[in-house]
Design a protein around this motif. Sequence first.
Motif, mmCIF file in Angstrom:
data_model
loop_
_atom_site.group_PDB
_atom_site.id
_atom_site.type_symbol
_atom_site.label_atom_id
_atom_site.label_comp_id
_atom_site.label_asym_id
_atom_site.label_seq_id
_atom_site.Cartn_x
_atom_site.Cartn_y
_atom_site.Cartn_z
ATOM 1 N N ASP A 59 0.860 -1.178 0.000
ATOM 2 C CA ASP A 59 0.000 0.000 0.000
ATOM 3 C C ASP A 59 0.897 1.228 0.000
ATOM 4 N N LEU A 70 -4.384 7.123 -0.900
ATOM 5 C CA LEU A 70 -3.979 5.743 -0.632
ATOM 6 C C LEU A 70 -4.070 4.984 -1.945
ATOM 7 N N ARG A 72 -3.786 1.264 -3.495
ATOM 8 C CA ARG A 72 -3.840 -0.129 -3.047
ATOM 9 C C ARG A 72 -4.252 -1.013 -4.208
#
Length: 333
Positions: A59, A70, A72
């Motif tokens: 991540d 973020l 991911r």
Amino acid sequence: MNTRLVALAAGALMGMATATPALASPGTGTPPARQYEAVGLGSYQGDFLEPSALNNHRDVVGKVGSQPFLWRSGKVETLAVLTMGSTGEALDISDSGHIVGASTTTDGVQHAVYWKADGSVWELPGLGGPFSVARQVNEHGVILGEAMDADSRWHFVRWDDRVVTDLGAFSGDVSTSGINGAGQMVGTAPFGASRHAARWEANGTLTDLGVVAGTTVSWGHAINDHGVAVGQASNGGMGDVTVAFSADGDKSSVLPVAGGHSATALKINNAGLIIGRTFGGPEESHPTIWVDGVQVDPKSVGVGAPLIKDLNDNGDLIGGFDDMHAGEAYLYL
């Protein structure tokens, strides 16, 4: 300035079953056979991602435009900010999903913040001044950062369960710059008439990590879960060289730098892989890697980014850009 690159092995942790790995002698060992594969992080609404950190799950966090993100499994999501119109940046992420950074509100005040795994954002308490920032977080949610007091002086601070502890005002003598899973911190503190790399235990006990032969000043920059820290040292003169410290600072060895250039070690993972930067040569500043005491040119193993921003315990790297470069950031696997 005669700056020596150092690796400081700070000793075994209390109650830890795994022994502290020994530092390899400089210039020995074998460069990594691993060749990295570059995975582009892409863009979001026309802006390239600017990564700050990654965890062992790959991540990645940072900022895109003026918002924290973020990344991911190839997907990007922006993180919540404190109020409508606020900006922000995520600076670190733990394996358990703790994310920390800062959010600046429309009145220009910057607040240290913590993002929970569910995406909600919490403001961290400061020291009475208008600015604060959370820079690092460990697996237990202990956070290291900075905050300004009511007299506009910056302090190093630590948050445990959202309770702030003042670690002291900024000065040329004291600094904290890294924290590990046991809550040990590394930085710089005064010892005698000089400043040395130092380790603080979770209970506040301070250990001098020392200097190496030919140097008088040292700095600690990062520390891993085995208590091994990295940083640099200097004698204040001219002609740059590089070094490494060992367990409690009583043994030392030199980390090599090609061409005798100046260098700094910035981060170390739990396997002992070190990333940093060298200065001088055809490029004024460029990233470098040390594996088993051997300096490795990142380009020779497929890492072409002008900055290596972070690494995880798998040896994965996150590459970004500086003010002289722009473009897509990469995760190197």
